[in-house]
Design a protein around this motif. Structure first.
Motif, PDB file in Angstrom:
ATOM      1  N   VAL A  83       0.873  -1.169   0.000  1.00  9.67           N
ATOM      2  CA  VAL A  83       0.000   0.000   0.000  1.00  9.67           C
ATOM      3  C   VAL A  83       0.913   1.223   0.000  1.00  9.67           C
ATOM      4  O   VAL A  83       1.692   1.428   0.935  1.00  9.67           O
ATOM      5  CB  VAL A  83      -0.935   0.024   1.224  1.00  9.67           C
TER       6      VAL A  83
ATOM      7  N   ARG B  83       5.139   3.655   2.565  1.00  8.25           N
ATOM      8  CA  ARG B  83       4.913   2.362   1.921  1.00  8.25           C
ATOM      9  C   ARG B  83       4.683   1.334   3.016  1.00  8.25           C
ATOM     10  O   ARG B  83       5.466   1.227   3.960  1.00  8.25           O
ATOM     11  CB  ARG B  83       6.125   1.981   1.076  1.00  8.25           C
TER      12      ARG B  83
ATOM     13  N   ASP C   5      -9.776  -7.604  -2.536  1.00  8.51           N
ATOM     14  CA  ASP C   5      -9.380  -6.210  -2.735  1.00  8.51           C
ATOM     15  C   ASP C   5     -10.246  -5.234  -1.936  1.00  8.51           C
ATOM     16  O   ASP C   5      -9.745  -4.230  -1.443  1.00  8.51           O
ATOM     17  CB  ASP C   5      -9.425  -5.850  -4.227  1.00  8.51           C
TER      18      ASP C   5
ATOM     19  N   LEU D 185      -8.859  -5.074   1.503  1.00  5.21           N
ATOM     20  CA  LEU D 185      -7.595  -4.328   1.506  1.00  5.21           C
ATOM     21  C   LEU D 185      -7.846  -2.823   1.398  1.00  5.21           C
ATOM     22  O   LEU D 185      -7.162  -2.023   2.038  1.00  5.21           O
ATOM     23  CB  LEU D 185      -6.702  -4.808   0.367  1.00  5.21           C
ATOM     24  N   GLU D 186      -8.828  -2.436   0.613  1.00  2.00           N
ATOM     25  CA  GLU D 186      -9.177  -1.020   0.487  1.00  2.00           C
ATOM     26  C   GLU D 186      -9.695  -0.471   1.817  1.00  2.00           C
ATOM     27  O   GLU D 186      -9.353   0.649   2.209  1.00  2.00           O
ATOM     28  CB  GLU D 186     -10.199  -0.825  -0.621  1.00  2.00           C
TER      29      GLU D 186
ATOM     30  N   ALA E  55      -6.680   0.101   4.049  1.00  2.00           N
ATOM     31  CA  ALA E  55      -5.929   1.291   3.638  1.00  2.00           C
ATOM     32  C   ALA E  55      -6.656   2.562   4.061  1.00  2.00           C
ATOM     33  O   ALA E  55      -6.047   3.476   4.625  1.00  2.00           O
ATOM     34  CB  ALA E  55      -5.704   1.275   2.127  1.00  2.00           C
TER      35      ALA E  55
ATOM     36  N   CYS F 111      -3.997   5.422   5.969  1.00  2.00           N
ATOM     37  CA  CYS F 111      -3.886   6.767   5.407  1.00  2.00           C
ATOM     38  C   CYS F 111      -4.960   7.693   5.964  1.00  2.00           C
ATOM     39  O   CYS F 111      -5.946   7.246   6.529  1.00  2.00           O
ATOM     40  CB  CYS F 111      -3.956   6.729   3.885  1.00  2.00           C
TER      41      CYS F 111
ATOM     42  N   TRP G  24      -3.959   6.817  -1.888  1.00  2.00           N
ATOM     43  CA  TRP G  24      -3.326   5.533  -1.655  1.00  2.00           C
ATOM     44  C   TRP G  24      -3.587   4.609  -2.833  1.00  2.00           C
ATOM     45  O   TRP G  24      -4.512   4.805  -3.623  1.00  2.00           O
ATOM     46  CB  TRP G  24      -3.840   4.904  -0.367  1.00  2.00           C
ATOM     47  N   LYS G  25      -2.732   3.598  -2.924  1.00  2.00           N
ATOM     48  CA  LYS G  25      -2.856   2.616  -3.998  1.00  2.00           C
ATOM     49  C   LYS G  25      -2.449   1.258  -3.432  1.00  2.00           C
ATOM     50  O   LYS G  25      -1.411   1.141  -2.783  1.00  2.00           O
ATOM     51  CB  LYS G  25      -1.934   2.992  -5.159  1.00  2.00           C
ATOM     52  N   VAL G  26      -3.272   0.248  -3.671  1.00  2.00           N
ATOM     53  CA  VAL G  26      -2.993  -1.117  -3.224  1.00  2.00           C
ATOM     54  C   VAL G  26      -2.503  -1.920  -4.423  1.00  2.00           C
ATOM     55  O   VAL G  26      -3.128  -1.895  -5.485  1.00  2.00           O
ATOM     56  CB  VAL G  26      -4.257  -1.780  -2.626  1.00  2.00           C
TER      57      VAL G  26
END
Length: 78
Positions: free
Chosen positions: A6, A42, A53, A56-57, A60, A65, A72-74
């Motif tokens: 992430v 990171r 996913d 995971l989102e 995050a 964040c 942010w980006k996974v």
């Protein structure tokens, strides 16, 4: 197990004082040609294969964040 990364960065419109300090120090250290630096975070997570996913989102957004000032980006690593 799967490794997930992430990446968290300040939003483009948010001032990044740490990045500005780095870009200001580079010429003093003899490095030329760098006009901008953005500093982020990171996170590397080891997750079970069945963690999707969407989960995971949620992780995050809720823990890793500050969605008001950060993007942010996974990414799942192979």
């Amino acid at each position: 197990m799967v490794r997930v990364v992430v990446d968290v960065m300040p939003k483009a419109e948010i001032l990044d004082p740490q990045g500005q300090a780095i870009v200001g120090a580079l010429p003093r250290l003899g490095f030329q040609g760098i006009s901008g630096v953005r500093q982020g975070k990171r996170f590397e997570l080891e997750v079970a294969d069945d963690v999707d996913d969407a989960e995971l989102e949620k992780i995050a957004e809720s823990l890793l964040c500050n969605t008001v000032i950060e993007d942010w980006k996974v990414t799942r690593l192979a």
